[in-house]
Design an enzyme around this catalytic site. Structure first.
Site, mmCIF file in Angstrom:
data_model
loop_
_atom_site.group_PDB
_atom_site.id
_atom_site.type_symbol
_atom_site.label_atom_id
_atom_site.label_comp_id
_atom_site.label_asym_id
_atom_site.label_seq_id
_atom_site.Cartn_x
_atom_site.Cartn_y
_atom_site.Cartn_z
ATOM 1 N N HIS A 129 0.841 -1.191 0.000
ATOM 2 C CA HIS A 129 0.000 0.000 0.000
ATOM 3 C C HIS A 129 0.881 1.247 0.000
ATOM 4 C CE1 HIS A 129 0.546 -0.701 4.463
ATOM 5 N NE2 HIS A 129 0.871 0.576 4.368
HETATM 6 P P1 TYD Z 1 -2.102 -4.203 7.821
HETATM 7 O O1 TYD Z 1 -2.436 -2.839 7.333
HETATM 8 O O2 TYD Z 1 -2.774 -5.364 7.156
HETATM 9 O O3 TYD Z 1 -0.536 -4.431 7.820
HETATM 10 P P2 TYD Z 1 0.466 -4.431 6.559
HETATM 11 O O4 TYD Z 1 0.288 -3.135 5.894
HETATM 12 O O5 TYD Z 1 1.820 -4.565 7.161
HETATM 13 O O6 TYD Z 1 0.116 -5.583 5.686
HETATM 14 O O7 TYD Z 1 -2.418 -4.233 9.387
HETATM 15 C C1 TYD Z 1 -2.596 -5.453 10.088
HETATM 16 C C2 TYD Z 1 -3.699 -5.255 11.120
HETATM 17 O O8 TYD Z 1 -3.295 -4.336 12.117
HETATM 18 C C3 TYD Z 1 -4.989 -4.730 10.518
HETATM 19 O O9 TYD Z 1 -6.045 -5.396 11.161
HETATM 20 C C4 TYD Z 1 -5.002 -3.277 10.922
HETATM 21 C C5 TYD Z 1 -4.232 -3.280 12.221
HETATM 22 N N1 TYD Z 1 -3.490 -2.037 12.485
HETATM 23 C C6 TYD Z 1 -3.879 -1.231 13.527
HETATM 24 O O10 TYD Z 1 -4.870 -1.507 14.240
HETATM 25 N N2 TYD Z 1 -3.162 -0.111 13.800
HETATM 26 C C7 TYD Z 1 -2.083 0.236 13.061
HETATM 27 O O11 TYD Z 1 -1.442 1.275 13.362
HETATM 28 C C8 TYD Z 1 -1.685 -0.596 11.955
HETATM 29 C C9 TYD Z 1 -0.499 -0.242 11.097
HETATM 30 C C10 TYD Z 1 -2.416 -1.727 11.702
#
Ligand code: TYD
Length: 133
Positions: A49
């Site tokens: 992303h």
């Molecule tokens: P995700 O965005 O899927 O991680 P990546 O971009 O590394 O693939 O995030 C994983 C999970 O964590 C998703 O359920 C959202 C949650 N999350 C939070 O609650 N707070 C945060 O600051 C971040 C970055 C993720």
């Protein structure tokens, strides 16, 4: 695309090393959120992303991992394996994180709170967004 890395001072003595990162001094923004990833299986690739307004600094505080940065025109990869080094992942940069060593802990300093609306989660959406800027 210019890769911006930060080398933070290591306060080293016979007790070991201490690294401090101060907002608006060692990094250019105020830190509103810190999150970290660990226990990442070696074959996992995450991220996929970009952000509309969020700026981030990635620090691999233990172990190593690789980061792909893509500005829509050019792609670069960076290995993070030094606990006193930070990598800037500014807004509008598509990024992927991979090659995590089993012991890797990837710490992220973020300029804002978590906001799903700030994410560009498909590559097409990312290209449309940056080309409309
Ligand atoms: P995700 O965005 O899927 O991680 P990546 O971009 O590394 O693939 O995030 C994983 C999970 O964590 C998703 O359920 C959202 C949650 N999350 C939070 O609650 N707070 C945060 O600051 C971040 C970055 C993720």
């Amino acid at each position: 695309m210019t890769i911006q890395k930060y080398t933070f001072p290591q306060h080293m003595d016979d007790r070991g090393v201490l690294v401090a990162v101060e907002q608006r001094k060692d990094i250019p923004f105020e830190v509103k959120r810190v999150y970290y990833m660990y226990a990442t299986p070696p074959d996992v690739r995450r991220g996929f992303h970009a952000h509309k307004t969020l700026d981030q600094i990635l620090i691999c505080v233990k172990g190593s991992c690789s980061i792909l940065l893509d500005d829509g025109t050019e792609k670069k990869t960076v290995t993070l394996d030094q606990p006193h080094e930070g990598l800037s992942v500014p807004r509008h940069i598509w990024h992927e994180m991979y090659n995590f060593s089993p012991d890797a802990v990837l710490l992220v300093l973020a300029s804002d709170l978590y906001c799903e609306d700030d994410y560009l989660r498909s590559y097409d959406q990312f290209l449309t967004f940056i080309n409309g800027e």
